[in-house]
Write an enzyme that holds these catalytic residues in place. Structure first.
Site, PDB file in Angstrom:
ATOM      1  N   LYS B  81       0.846  -1.207   0.000  1.00  0.00           N
ATOM      2  CA  LYS B  81       0.000   0.000   0.000  1.00  0.00           C
ATOM      3  C   LYS B  81       0.876   1.250   0.000  1.00  0.00           C
ATOM      4  O   LYS B  81       1.903   1.280   0.691  1.00  0.00           O
ATOM      5  CB  LYS B  81      -0.900  -0.047   1.242  1.00  0.00           C
ATOM      6  N   SER B 156      -9.802   1.705   2.855  1.00  0.00           N
ATOM      7  CA  SER B 156      -8.902   2.447   2.000  1.00  0.00           C
ATOM      8  C   SER B 156      -7.914   1.578   1.225  1.00  0.00           C
ATOM      9  O   SER B 156      -7.363   2.021   0.227  1.00  0.00           O
ATOM     10  CB  SER B 156      -8.137   3.456   2.846  1.00  0.00           C
ATOM     11  N   SER B 180     -10.021  -0.766   7.126  1.00  0.00           N
ATOM     12  CA  SER B 180      -9.435  -0.538   5.797  1.00  0.00           C
ATOM     13  C   SER B 180      -8.713  -1.732   5.165  1.00  0.00           C
ATOM     14  O   SER B 180      -8.309  -1.654   4.006  1.00  0.00           O
ATOM     15  CB  SER B 180      -8.477   0.647   5.841  1.00  0.00           C
TER      16      SER B 180
END
Lengths: 96, 489
Positions: B81, B156, B180
């Protein structure tokens, strides 16, 4: 309305944020809506509870003061929008 | 032989070890899949093609020397990420503010993965500064769900979930502040694991809310997730909130046995306004656990009902403090036109942050202001104490808890998700876990009538990762991984 235009400007000034005019109006509405929702938590009695910061009981962590990571600072200036040798460049702070 | 990129991370690692595949072959196959599918899904912000190819040669050498014989994922491409620092590789947080930021150091998780021979294949998309559940606030454009491109992959960690579901990565790392990792895993039919707070070092994770953030994996099965979790877990002197524990042999919990396991199901979750398909899938999952010999019981967990309110206050307060570092001086976006230092700060931040980030900074600062601090911030932290105690009591009775991961499947990207009622409901199912610092995993448990995946959430007690892994593994035996039917070859 909890957050008026005036208090919005005060907070914005404190957190150093600029806004476009149309952004401001939308955000004031949004923030008031969220605050209203948050206040629904007030029906819970919390008088006997301590506020929690972290889930583990954090204690200070000590170690011997041995120098390490001597090169950790290297390369950090490369991300600065403007720098000169080992210094960050900012506009003048003191005026005549 | 099955297509290389469709294999699980563990299978590929075993084939590399057995010399049936070379690391270069695997990396080439992965890059080919990325080039083919990336125009469809936009999972990545940066693809590290050259670095991955160089790394492949190095790691193959280490494997041949026997240096990495104990590493479960040597040679396997991993996506990270883009809020986790990677030395010399852009780390943007999907924000204009950090669009050109190149860290001078690796996050501890990055360093550990490199040491274990995993190959960094790229940096994946997210909501700006991990604030959101759709990737729609990303400065680099939204990611699309591989099951149906009209839908969000979640967020996210939406790039992390889409990349693994689209077979553009074998496994990925995400971060979880209020769901997330788990929600995007559920939306993309994957396993998403959020460890106990303090298990994985946060050093080099660009912070959203420091007392809630945890890094964890998204993969196609629980075995892959347990393997990578073993590699990244452990005490780190660079993160004062990381915890000293014994060994992290999570793979030893990959056992198909839930006989007599005590499973609690909070009624609160069942009372939620769930989609009909989710409700029936969830009840089906409970029946599966019962059939396997677990003892499933409904119970009352009403004390966590204000989790979302407390989460808003605490996460925004911490975020507003954390994001004060972006000043247009040391790193990040600097406005082109300013008069004096104060205006430089305000305009740089005003231009560099998107709407949602500014909203949270403003809300957090309001809650922290001296005359509001007790009424909002301390009130929320007292509620957090109640939530934590309530869960502790529940775990005196139960080994794990079960809930639907989300009350709905992946919404359409065209939905105005930020204002929908579903967002709030979805957060109830997720944020209480972060407030209490518990481990939780989302695993696939079916599909809705539109063919979109449904997730089942398993919640464990603090440091109870192994019980979760064992339960997830047992459930997985009844329901093997299913890939999206729409993937192009």
């Amino acid at each position: 309305m909890k957050i008026s235009k005036e208090s919005f400007h005060n907070i914005a000034d404190m957190v150093k944020l600029s806004f476009k005019e149309e952004e401001k109006l939308k955000l004031i509405k949004d923030l008031n809506h969220t605050v209203e929702f948050i206040e629904t938590m007030n029906d819970m009695n919390t008088d006997s509870q301590e506020p929690m910061s972290y889930i583990h009981n954090l204690k200070n962590v000590f170690r011997e003061d041995v120098a390490s990571n001597a090169k950790a600072g290297q390369g950090l200036h490369e991300n600065a929008p403007e720098s000169m040798s080992d210094y960050y460049v900012v506009p003048p702070i003191f005026h005549d | 032989m099955k297509e290389i990129t469709a294999m699980s991370a563990m299978t590929v690692a075993e084939k590399i070890k057995a010399k049936e595949l070379s690391v270069q072959e695997v990396v080439e196959a992965q890059l080919k899949a990325i080039k083919l599918r990336e125009p469809l899904y936009n999972s990545y912000i940066t693809i590290t093609e050259n670095e991955a190819k160089e790394q492949a040669i190095k790691v193959q050498g280490q494997i041949d020397n026997g240096e990495l014989k104990d590493s479960p994922l040597a040679g396997v491409p991993v996506a990270i990420k883009d809020n986790i620092c990677t030395r010399g590789i852009k780390t943007t947080c999907a924000s204009k503010m950090l669009a050109d930021f190149v860290p001078a150091y690796d996050a501890t998780v990055t360093e550990r993965l490199k040491k274990s021979g995993a190959i960094l294949i790229g940096k994946v998309n997210l909501d700006e500064f991990a604030m959101g559940g759709t990737t729609k606030t990303s400065y680099f454009g939204e990611t699309k769900n591989p099951w149906n491109r009209d839908h969000t992959p979640g967020g996210s960690s939406g790039g992390s979930s889409a990349a693994v579901a689209a077979e553009e990565a074998f496994i990925s790392l995400g971060s979880d502040t209020g769901g997330s990792i788990r929600q995007p895993a559920a939306y993309c039919g994957l396993v998403g694991f959020k460890p106990t707070y303090g298990t994985v070092s946060r050093y080099g994770l660009i912070p959203l809310a420091s007392s809630l953030d945890q890094i964890g994996p998204l993969g196609r099965n629980i075995s892959d997730c347990a393997s990578i979790l073993e590699l990244i877990s452990g005490y780190d002197p660079k993160d004062s909130t990381s915890i000293k524990q014994g060994r992290y042999n999570y793979r030893s919990a990959l056992v198909d046995d839930v006989k007599n396991m005590k499973i609690g199901v909070p009624k609160l979750y069942l009372d939620e306004d769930l989609d009909e398909d989710i409700r029936s899938c969830f009840l089906g999952a409970l029946k599966t656990f019962e059939d396997m010999g677990a003892k499933v019981e409904l119970f009352d967990l009403d004390e966590i009902r204000h989790s979302v309110q407390a989460y808003y206050v605490i996460s925004c307060a911490e975020a507003s403090s954390n994001l004060s570092r972006y000043d247009g001086v040391r790193y990040g976006h600097r406005t082109g036109d300013y008069d004096g230092l104060d205006e430089l700060y305000k305009k740089s931040r005003g231009e560099g942050f998107g709407y949602e980030v500014k909203r949270r900074i403003m809300l957090g600062a309001y809650m922290l202001s001296s005359d509001k601090y007790e009424a909002y911030y301390n009130k929320a932290r007292r509620i957090r104490t109640i939530i934590s105690k309530t869960y502790d009591e529940a775990f005196n009775k139960y080994d794990i808890l079960l809930s639907p991961e989300s009350p709905n499947t992946a919404p359409l990207l065209s939905d105005d998700y930020s204002s929908s009622k579903n967002k709030q409901k979805s957060e109830i199912l997720n944020v209480s876990v972060n407030l209490a610092g518990l481990p939780a995993v989302s695993i696939p448990c079916g599909k809705d009538r539109k063919g979109l995946p449904i997730g089942l959430q398993l919640i464990g007690k603090k440091f109870g990762e192994k019980a979760l892994i064992q339960a997830a593994y047992s459930f997985e035996q009844t329901r093997p991984y299913e890939r999206p039917g729409t993937l192009v070859n």
